[in-house]
Design a protein around this motif. Sequence first.
Motif, PDB file in Angstrom:
ATOM      1  N   GLY A   1     -10.156  13.674   2.216  1.00  0.00           N
ATOM      2  CA  GLY A   1     -11.282  12.781   1.998  1.00  0.00           C
ATOM      3  C   GLY A   1     -10.899  11.316   1.978  1.00  0.00           C
ATOM      4  N   LEU A   2      -9.761  10.983   2.548  1.00  0.00           N
ATOM      5  CA  LEU A   2      -9.280   9.602   2.572  1.00  0.00           C
ATOM      6  C   LEU A   2     -10.173   8.717   3.436  1.00  0.00           C
ATOM      7  CD1 LEU A   2      -7.041   7.371   2.244  1.00  0.00           C
ATOM      8  CD2 LEU A   2      -5.936   8.412   4.249  1.00  0.00           C
ATOM      9  N   GLN A   3     -10.465   7.498   2.950  1.00  0.00           N
ATOM     10  CA  GLN A   3     -11.130   6.471   3.744  1.00  0.00           C
ATOM     11  C   GLN A   3     -10.330   5.178   3.637  1.00  0.00           C
ATOM     12  OE1 GLN A   3     -15.492   6.155   3.734  1.00  0.00           O
ATOM     13  NE2 GLN A   3     -15.534   7.858   2.262  1.00  0.00           N
ATOM     14  N   LEU A   4      -9.974   4.640   4.793  1.00  0.00           N
ATOM     15  CA  LEU A   4      -9.179   3.419   4.860  1.00  0.00           C
ATOM     16  C   LEU A   4      -9.907   2.446   5.774  1.00  0.00           C
ATOM     17  CD1 LEU A   4      -6.495   1.935   4.236  1.00  0.00           C
ATOM     18  CD2 LEU A   4      -5.507   3.095   6.222  1.00  0.00           C
ATOM     19  N   LYS A   5     -10.274   1.278   5.245  1.00  0.00           N
ATOM     20  CA  LYS A   5     -11.154   0.392   6.002  1.00  0.00           C
ATOM     21  C   LYS A   5     -10.807  -1.076   5.769  1.00  0.00           C
ATOM     22  CE  LYS A   5     -16.086  -0.675   6.619  1.00  0.00           C
ATOM     23  NZ  LYS A   5     -17.475  -0.364   6.173  1.00  0.00           N
ATOM     24  N   GLY A   6     -10.807  -1.841   6.859  1.00  0.00           N
ATOM     25  CA  GLY A   6     -10.859  -3.288   6.777  1.00  0.00           C
ATOM     26  C   GLY A   6      -9.557  -4.034   6.596  1.00  0.00           C
ATOM     27  N   LEU A   7      -8.458  -3.360   6.338  1.00  0.00           N
ATOM     28  CA  LEU A   7      -7.206  -4.054   6.054  1.00  0.00           C
ATOM     29  C   LEU A   7      -6.507  -4.488   7.341  1.00  0.00           C
ATOM     30  CD1 LEU A   7      -5.836  -1.660   3.290  1.00  0.00           C
ATOM     31  CD2 LEU A   7      -6.918  -3.884   2.947  1.00  0.00           C
TER      32      LEU A   7
END
Length: 281
Positions: free
Chosen positions: A59-65
């Motif tokens: 369920g990982l969410q990685l955004k915008g970095l």
Amino acid sequence: MKEWKIQFSNVDNLYLDGDGKIDGRGSIWWQSCMKKSVYGISFDCKRRPGALHFNNCNGLQLKGLSHLNSPRAHISIKNCKDVIVSDLEISAPDESPNTDGIDISNSYNVQILQSIIGTGDDCVAINGGSSFINITGVVCGPGHVNVKNCTLTETQNGVRIKTFQGRSGYARKISFEQIVLSNARNPIIINQFYQDKGKLSKGIMKAGAIEITDVTYSDIRGTSANDQAIDLRCDNVVGCSNIVMRNIDITPGVDCPETYAVCNNAHGSATETQPRVPCLS
């Protein structure tokens, strides 16, 4: 020396969002890799860390970095499922060694969306044990996309590149290596005429196509569920160039009497390839 500068393990529903920056400051490590000792690659090169690693994070969410200049791979996703990675910018110089953008292994249902990746190695690498990987809206370069050491069992498509009809841009530096097929439909397919089923233009062919070039297929073996095992459908004007096939052996699977290849305006080379691809000299 740690294998990763930042690591998350066994954390479900992890959400990382923001406009911050992770700078791996990898140049000193790259220099050690470029200086071979009398014994081969230097010790410092072998032990350099990656920047960001996720292990068993469902369920990982990685955004915008933004991710810059990792000594080795920038982001690693391993043993994870239901992952969304979006709106990232990953960059390292073209000459930086082994600085993959995103490495995926042993993971399920991973989406890489709307990101800009330019590194010294793979933009995205999909490794063994991974399935249901979706890469959409990603700008890649410098670098390339590599899919390696995967098994595809009774899948609707095997290794496929599809580009939307009437669009502009390019898809290039893509490699598929060491792929095992087990009764897969459409084992190898390039389609420059793709359209969403819900947005079909009632037979109207749109002008233009996304350029497809520098695609390599190597060491792909197994069985096909349908007779058309290799299908290269390239635009009559733009076409597909530098398509390389070597050591391909796709044989008939269950209820499939034979296998053959069809192609249109694809150019490149094929060696030790079965079935024979008529448009690749």
